[in-house]
Design an enzyme around this catalytic site. Sequence first.
Site, PDB file in Angstrom:
ATOM      1  N   LYS A 182       0.862  -1.178   0.000  1.00  0.00           N
ATOM      2  CA  LYS A 182       0.000   0.000   0.000  1.00  0.00           C
ATOM      3  C   LYS A 182       0.899   1.229   0.000  1.00  0.00           C
ATOM      4  O   LYS A 182       1.497   1.585   1.004  1.00  0.00           O
ATOM      5  CB  LYS A 182      -0.904   0.002   1.239  1.00  0.00           C
ATOM      6  CG  LYS A 182      -2.245   0.731   1.031  1.00  0.00           C
ATOM      7  CD  LYS A 182      -2.137   2.240   0.728  1.00  0.00           C
ATOM      8  CE  LYS A 182      -1.787   3.025   1.955  1.00  0.00           C
ATOM      9  NZ  LYS A 182      -1.799   4.519   1.665  1.00  0.00           N
ATOM     10  N   GLU A 257       9.887   1.121  10.841  1.00  0.00           N
ATOM     11  CA  GLU A 257      10.901   2.173  10.863  1.00  0.00           C
ATOM     12  C   GLU A 257      10.163   3.491  10.994  1.00  0.00           C
ATOM     13  O   GLU A 257       9.376   3.863  10.112  1.00  0.00           O
ATOM     14  CB  GLU A 257      11.756   2.162   9.593  1.00  0.00           C
ATOM     15  CG  GLU A 257      12.907   3.148   9.670  1.00  0.00           C
ATOM     16  CD  GLU A 257      13.298   3.737   8.332  1.00  0.00           C
ATOM     17  OE1 GLU A 257      13.553   4.966   8.286  1.00  0.00           O
ATOM     18  OE2 GLU A 257      13.321   2.983   7.349  1.00  0.00           O
ATOM     19  N   CYS A 291      13.979  10.335   7.031  1.00  0.00           N
ATOM     20  CA  CYS A 291      13.951   9.989   8.462  1.00  0.00           C
ATOM     21  C   CYS A 291      15.343  10.015   9.074  1.00  0.00           C
ATOM     22  O   CYS A 291      15.522  10.386  10.233  1.00  0.00           O
ATOM     23  CB  CYS A 291      13.360   8.596   8.674  1.00  0.00           C
ATOM     24  SG  CYS A 291      11.767   8.323   7.905  1.00  0.00           S
ATOM     25  N   GLU A 391      10.734  15.439  15.187  1.00  0.00           N
ATOM     26  CA  GLU A 391      11.083  15.384  13.769  1.00  0.00           C
ATOM     27  C   GLU A 391      10.323  16.464  12.997  1.00  0.00           C
ATOM     28  O   GLU A 391       9.099  16.566  13.103  1.00  0.00           O
ATOM     29  CB  GLU A 391      10.741  14.012  13.208  1.00  0.00           C
ATOM     30  CG  GLU A 391      11.203  13.788  11.783  1.00  0.00           C
ATOM     31  CD  GLU A 391      10.949  12.362  11.324  1.00  0.00           C
ATOM     32  OE1 GLU A 391      11.845  11.783  10.699  1.00  0.00           O
ATOM     33  OE2 GLU A 391       9.854  11.835  11.589  1.00  0.00           O
TER      34      GLU A 391
END
Length: 492
Positions: A182, A257, A291, A391
């Site tokens: 997906k 992750e 990331c 982040e």
Amino acid sequence: MIDENLRARIAHAARGLAIGGRRVPGQATMPSLDPGTGKAFIDVPAGMQADIDEAVTAARAASRGAWAKTAPAERGKILRRTADILRRDAHWIGPIETIDSGKPLKDGIAEANAAAAYFDYYAGAADKIEGDTIPQPGDVVSVTLREAVGVSAQILPSNFPLGTAARGVAPALAAGCTIVAKPSDHTPMTALILADVLDEAGLPPGAYNAVSGKGDAAGAALATHAGIDQITFTGSLATGRRILAAAATNIVPAAVELGGKSPLVVLADADLDAAAAVATKHMFTHAGQVCSAPSLLILEIPIADALLDKLIARVSALSVDHGLRDANLGAIASAGQIAHIERAVAAARKTGGELLTGGARPDVAGCPDGLYYAPTVLVVSDAAQPIVREEVFGPVLTVLIAKDADEAFALADAGQYGLCASVFTNDLGRAFEFQRRVSAGQIYVNDWHLGGVQAPFGGMKRSGIGRERGLAGIEKYLRLKNVSIRPRALQP
């Protein structure tokens, strides 16, 4: 910007969901945005629960049928042909990745070639999955078998759609698993293209299925589906928690992750030119939407001013433009993400952050509605500020000044994330101390993103669970079975 040949390839890739070796219309459609122009360039099928059901059924059939019966060496040949096709077609797959994600053209082409490298690497592993013998008394024989786990649900991110797909799909297929992928609703194109590539390479129908769609529809339906045996996810911490909850409900393993706020520490004895070059290159790749970007720069105080002067000279020279024009930075993936970046920078400045460069949306010729943000460097004095701990996922480098190496190492390990970390120093003892003190899945010394396809990659702390890449990357697609045999039954 899109010529007719490329437009025809885009339309062909978006012609339907890839389920059971066929292209089928979804339950609905959704626009795919070119973030460089801020406008949709194609409508793609938007899968729903019924489409996910069909894809899982097709994957289950292949996992018990054609793919299960394919010899490991033959699996490796199919993966190697996939790599060859990706390299052959990188010249047009790369531009589609650029249009869909916003990244510079050279990076889109490089991603297609990086995807090929994953298929090449795991092609070599397919016929080398082995078990062990276990010492037993008498005539008992005990062995372990490493079997394919079954149907893998792969929920993909927007930043490296093809590269991340290949990173999970290649080892899963090498192990003998089948897949329902997906892609992110922001970047659906290359997961659909991969279906055509795998079909051409000879993959049996149903072994790879791709269902584009919204996260709250197709993504949630896949993550919670009772017919899957394993989940691989790359994305945000918040979504990762929901994925893990779904995996727990169905009692299936999940590899996730998640986010990162990865520190790059520069000590007083370091090569400052090298440190400035590495920080600039790796922080602003794909406009900081990585990331594992070194988004937290920690400088020992004696060299802070000199390093910042070198850094700002490099960052200020970076160009921002539409990805097809191949500038240093392209666009941000979505309007929601650019709004998040703006809020993060504004909050940091309001609490005393010093803006050294950037901090605004630039004007890009011919793209008045494009989603761009200038490469930004902020110095903050308080390590408790949100921009130090959270982040941003954009081209924003946060800088802290440490009084000495001990404080720098403590700051590097203080955050909630543990994906990557690096130290620049000429003192090998300090480098070993750094790797002992900092909890991160990847530790680098005097560089960033070393290791390549062969090196395991994954997070500690809230950066995730499990490993991608290398031989470790295949383990989550295998389950261990013990078989113990007594050649003949004992007499009562």
